[in-house]
Motif scaffolding. Structure first.
Motif, PDB file in Angstrom:
ATOM      1  N   PHE A 111       2.179  -0.350   9.833  1.00  0.00           N
ATOM      2  CA  PHE A 111       2.374   0.041   8.459  1.00  0.00           C
ATOM      3  C   PHE A 111       3.816   0.177   7.831  1.00  0.00           C
ATOM      4  N   VAL A 112       4.057   1.160   8.619  1.00  0.00           N
ATOM      5  CA  VAL A 112       5.328   2.091   7.816  1.00  0.00           C
ATOM      6  C   VAL A 112       6.842   0.425   7.755  1.00  0.00           C
ATOM      7  N   GLY A 113       6.739   0.702   9.207  1.00  0.00           N
ATOM      8  CA  GLY A 113       7.176  -1.112   9.196  1.00  0.00           C
ATOM      9  C   GLY A 113       8.659  -0.829   8.664  1.00  0.00           C
TER      10      GLY A 113
ATOM     11  N   ALA B 231       0.721  -1.293  -0.039  1.00  0.00           N
ATOM     12  CA  ALA B 231      -0.154  -0.342   0.093  1.00  0.00           C
ATOM     13  C   ALA B 231       1.152   1.261   0.331  1.00  0.00           C
ATOM     14  N   LEU B 232       1.880   1.318   1.084  1.00  0.00           N
ATOM     15  CA  LEU B 232       2.416   2.404   0.588  1.00  0.00           C
ATOM     16  C   LEU B 232       4.455   2.173  -0.883  1.00  0.00           C
TER      17      LEU B 232
ATOM     18  N   CYS C  34      17.069  13.033   9.550  1.00  0.00           N
ATOM     19  CA  CYS C  34      16.223  13.946  10.059  1.00  0.00           C
ATOM     20  C   CYS C  34      14.727  13.893   9.282  1.00  0.00           C
ATOM     21  N   GLY C  35      15.542  14.226   7.968  1.00  0.00           N
ATOM     22  CA  GLY C  35      14.271  14.838   6.873  1.00  0.00           C
ATOM     23  C   GLY C  35      13.417  14.128   6.524  1.00  0.00           C
ATOM     24  N   PRO C  36      13.898  12.328   6.151  1.00  0.00           N
ATOM     25  CA  PRO C  36      13.357  10.693   6.346  1.00  0.00           C
ATOM     26  C   PRO C  36      12.054  10.921   6.973  1.00  0.00           C
ATOM     27  N   LEU C  37      12.847  10.635   8.599  1.00  0.00           N
ATOM     28  CA  LEU C  37      11.572  10.960   9.983  1.00  0.00           C
ATOM     29  C   LEU C  37      10.554  11.447   9.981  1.00  0.00           C
ATOM     30  N   LEU C  38      10.869  12.905   9.850  1.00  0.00           N
ATOM     31  CA  LEU C  38      10.402  13.591   9.803  1.00  0.00           C
ATOM     32  C   LEU C  38       8.751  13.877   8.679  1.00  0.00           C
ATOM     33  N   ASN C  39       9.532  13.561   7.512  1.00  0.00           N
ATOM     34  CA  ASN C  39       8.584  13.044   6.445  1.00  0.00           C
ATOM     35  C   ASN C  39       7.571  11.772   6.735  1.00  0.00           C
ATOM     36  N   THR C  40       8.053  10.435   7.441  1.00  0.00           N
ATOM     37  CA  THR C  40       7.734   9.994   8.178  1.00  0.00           C
ATOM     38  C   THR C  40       6.837  10.629   8.993  1.00  0.00           C
ATOM     39  N   LEU C  41       6.717  10.860   9.981  1.00  0.00           N
ATOM     40  CA  LEU C  41       6.418  11.306  11.220  1.00  0.00           C
ATOM     41  C   LEU C  41       5.088  12.114  11.308  1.00  0.00           C
ATOM     42  N   PHE C  42       5.125  12.926  10.356  1.00  0.00           N
ATOM     43  CA  PHE C  42       4.275  13.972   9.713  1.00  0.00           C
ATOM     44  C   PHE C  42       2.649  13.056   9.101  1.00  0.00           C
ATOM     45  N   PHE C  43       3.940  12.575   8.212  1.00  0.00           N
ATOM     46  CA  PHE C  43       2.752  12.427   7.115  1.00  0.00           C
ATOM     47  C   PHE C  43       1.616  11.025   7.611  1.00  0.00           C
ATOM     48  N   MET C  44       2.418   9.826   8.289  1.00  0.00           N
ATOM     49  CA  MET C  44       1.474   9.507   8.812  1.00  0.00           C
ATOM     50  C   MET C  44       0.735  10.077  10.493  1.00  0.00           C
ATOM     51  N   SER C  45       1.461  11.053  11.009  1.00  0.00           N
ATOM     52  CA  SER C  45       0.306  11.412  12.149  1.00  0.00           C
ATOM     53  C   SER C  45      -0.985  12.149  11.488  1.00  0.00           C
ATOM     54  N   THR C  46      -0.406  12.315  10.551  1.00  0.00           N
ATOM     55  CA  THR C  46      -1.357  13.594   9.693  1.00  0.00           C
ATOM     56  C   THR C  46      -2.830  12.602   9.142  1.00  0.00           C
TER      57      THR C  46
ATOM     58  N   GLU D 121      14.546   4.473   4.308  1.00  0.00           N
ATOM     59  CA  GLU D 121      13.909   5.185   4.081  1.00  0.00           C
ATOM     60  C   GLU D 121      15.275   6.139   5.139  1.00  0.00           C
ATOM     61  N   ALA D 122      15.368   5.785   6.229  1.00  0.00           N
ATOM     62  CA  ALA D 122      15.943   7.175   6.508  1.00  0.00           C
ATOM     63  C   ALA D 122      17.356   6.344   6.629  1.00  0.00           C
TER      64      ALA D 122
END
Length: 216
Positions: free
Chosen positions: A184-186, A48-49, A142-154, A192-193
């Protein structure tokens, strides 16, 4: 011509050159983001992702060009991500069918914030010590981690209660939103990181050195 006049002229020339370099590098990195977005390079499909490699040029831009550059490139990334929802990404298309406005929020502001904050983090770590060896690798991860954090949180905030996301929740056996995000991210987020810290660090360092030489 006085020495003071010469100094001012040199400063103005340097400032103009710096602005030109900023615009050129921003345009080049934005073009790379767009190219990656609409070719298999940017998204590696894994269910899915996708493993999102577009975050790399955004991270590099945030490091080399600063928070403003990161914000601009993050905006380009977010807009291309939203465009993917119009039939190019099955997952995005499903979200778009549920609520277009919330889908835009999931795709665009999250990437804008990621690019901007990555630039701020790099500056904050590097400022006390211009020769800090940790600043670039930390910002690169931080770039990929923040991307995952913000995307999944939202995503969780906007869509967790929908039937579509609940289908994934049940299939994964998640007990709550937190475990859903982890399951889901797994491995995708980890990949990515790892790729981000390797590639972004190498490319970012090369561009920083090139910019320093150009400024002399």
């Amino acid at each position: 011509m006085s020495e003071e006049t010469n100094t001012r002229a040199a400063g103005a020339k340097t400032g103009t050159s710096g602005k030109t370099l900023f615009l050129v590098e921003t345009a080049v990195l934005a073009a790379i983001v767009i190219l990656m977005a609409f070719t298999p390079i940017g998204y590696i499909k894994t269910g899915a992702l996708e493993i999102t490699l577009i975050v790399i040029p955004v991270t590099v831009g945030a490091v080399v060009l600063g928070p403003v550059g990161g914000l601009i490139l993050g905006t380009v990334f977010g807009l291309t991500s939203f465009i993917q929802c119009f039939g190019l990404s099955p997952f995005g298309a499903a979200l778009l069918a549920i609520n277009p406005i919330l889908t835009f929020i999931v795709c665009v502001p999250t990437r804008m914030l990621m690019g901007w904050l990555t630039g701020i983090i790099y500056k904050a770590i590097r400022k006390p010590n211009e020769n800090s060896v940790a600043a670039l690798p930390v910002a690169s991860v931080c770039g990929p981690l923040l991307n995952t954090l913000f995307f999944m949180s939202t995503l969780v905030i906007c869509f967790y209660r929908t039937d579509y996301i609940q289908g994934f929740v049940q299939a994964l056996g998640a007990k709550n939103p937190f475990t859903f995000v982890l399951l889901f991210v797994g491995i995708n987020g980890l990949i990515e990181a790892i790729v981000g810290i390797i590639v972004s660090t190498a490319v970012g360092k090369a561009l920083l050195v090139a910019n320093a030489r150009a400024a002399r």
